[in-house]
Design an enzyme around this catalytic site. Structure first.
Site, short mmCIF file in Angstrom:
data_model
loop_
_atom_site.label_atom_id
_atom_site.label_comp_id
_atom_site.label_asym_id
_atom_site.label_seq_id
_atom_site.Cartn_x
_atom_site.Cartn_y
_atom_site.Cartn_z
N GLY A 41 -21.95 -15.38 8.46
CA GLY A 41 -21.78 -14.17 9.23
C GLY A 41 -21.02 -14.45 10.51
O GLY A 41 -20.79 -15.61 10.88
N GLY A 42 -20.60 -13.39 11.18
CA GLY A 42 -19.92 -13.56 12.46
C GLY A 42 -18.41 -13.56 12.33
O GLY A 42 -17.84 -13.41 11.25
N THR A 96 -14.83 -18.88 15.27
CA THR A 96 -15.27 -19.84 16.28
C THR A 96 -14.55 -21.16 16.05
O THR A 96 -13.79 -21.33 15.09
CB THR A 96 -16.80 -20.03 16.26
OG1 THR A 96 -17.21 -20.69 17.47
CG2 THR A 96 -17.27 -20.83 15.06
N TYR A 97 -14.81 -22.09 16.95
CA TYR A 97 -14.21 -23.43 16.86
C TYR A 97 -15.32 -24.46 16.83
O TYR A 97 -16.32 -24.36 17.55
CB TYR A 97 -13.30 -23.69 18.08
CG TYR A 97 -12.88 -25.14 18.22
CD1 TYR A 97 -11.95 -25.70 17.35
CD2 TYR A 97 -13.43 -25.95 19.21
CE1 TYR A 97 -11.58 -27.03 17.46
CE2 TYR A 97 -13.06 -27.28 19.33
CZ TYR A 97 -12.14 -27.81 18.46
OH TYR A 97 -11.77 -29.14 18.57
N LEU A 138 -23.70 -18.61 16.80
CA LEU A 138 -24.65 -18.57 15.69
C LEU A 138 -24.09 -17.71 14.55
O LEU A 138 -23.56 -16.63 14.78
CB LEU A 138 -25.98 -18.00 16.18
CG LEU A 138 -27.20 -18.09 15.27
CD1 LEU A 138 -28.47 -18.14 16.11
CD2 LEU A 138 -27.27 -16.91 14.30
N GLY A 139 -24.22 -18.21 13.34
CA GLY A 139 -23.83 -17.45 12.15
C GLY A 139 -24.56 -17.99 10.94
O GLY A 139 -24.65 -19.21 10.76
N GLY A 143 -25.67 -21.99 10.54
CA GLY A 143 -26.62 -22.17 11.62
C GLY A 143 -26.06 -21.92 13.00
O GLY A 143 -25.36 -20.94 13.23
N CYS A 147 -15.92 -15.49 18.73
CA CYS A 147 -16.84 -14.56 18.09
C CYS A 147 -16.33 -13.12 18.16
O CYS A 147 -17.12 -12.16 18.18
CB CYS A 147 -18.24 -14.69 18.67
SG CYS A 147 -18.91 -16.36 18.47
#
Length: 217
Positions: A70-71, A74-75, A149-150, A161, A179
């Site tokens: 999810g989400g 990100t890096y 978080l995802g 996680g 995000c």
């Protein structure tokens, strides 16, 4: 819960291993918590929008992977500690929202334990998973993200996680809207006055996470 310290790893290989572990789970499979640092990689969540990857700011050396978590985008990179809880949520009678809250609270508790006195307090944001902290930059208040978080739920079990920025090169974040939030500032524990090295965080963080996850049972 079994804790596995993976060291530094390729994102794709760990992702494939998480999927295989989850697919092969049975009713008696022990839950696990995997701790790792990834080599540099951008990951885009399942419903993530590619426009949050600012290609004109990227140097082309860091791969972009479409993930099933999810989400948004990100890096991940060296100096960031990533924790992957592989849990049977049905057996724990734990709802997804409660799990997200517990993971965020575990990170918040860990940070509060190690932050210098009188530091700004880390916090959660409704509707925006992760952990944030209010800082001051050039005399102006700024809310910065310190942990992303995802999760992915499959057959009632979760994988993926939470990623905590510890002591890393934050430059690659400038090529994304972290995000999915344009202009979102990003920080790390070293900048917050926490002297722990990534190896030390990797060794200590599982205790906070396991305590929080047990509370979710």
């Amino acid at each position: 819960m079994r804790i596995r310290q993976l060291g530094r790893s390729e994102y794709l290989s760990v992702w494939e291993a998480m999927r295989a572990f989850t697919a092969a789970r049975g009713p008696g499979t022990e839950d696990e918590l995997w701790i790792t640092e990834h080599f540099p990689v951008y990951t885009l969540g399942q419903a993530g929008k590619i426009e949050h990857f600012l290609a004109d700011r990227a140097d082309g050396a860091i791969p972009l992977i479409q993930s099933d978590r999810g989400g948004q985008i990100t890096y991940h990179g060296p100096g960031q500690i990533v924790a992957y809880p592989l849990l049977d949520l049905g057996r724990r009678a734990c709802k997804v929202r409660a799990l997200v809250t517990r993971l965020e609270e575990a990170i918040i508790g860990f940070l509060r334990e190690h932050l210098p006195p009188d530091s700004p307090l880390p916090h959660r944001r409704p509707g925006a998973p992760g952990v944030y902290i209010r800082l001051e930059r050039e005399g102006e208040p700024v809310e910065a993200k310190v942990a992303a978080l995802g999760l992915r739920i499959r057959k009632g079990c979760c994988y993926h996680g939470v990623a905590l920025n510890v002591d890393m090169d934050l430059t690659p974040f400038s090529a994304i809207n972290p995000c999915g939030e344009a202009g979102m500032a990003v920080t790390q524990t070293r900048a917050l006055g926490i002297a722990l090295t990534p190896d030390e965080v990797a060794a200590l963080l599982p205790t906070s996470l396991c305590r929080a996850l047990e509370a979710a049972e």
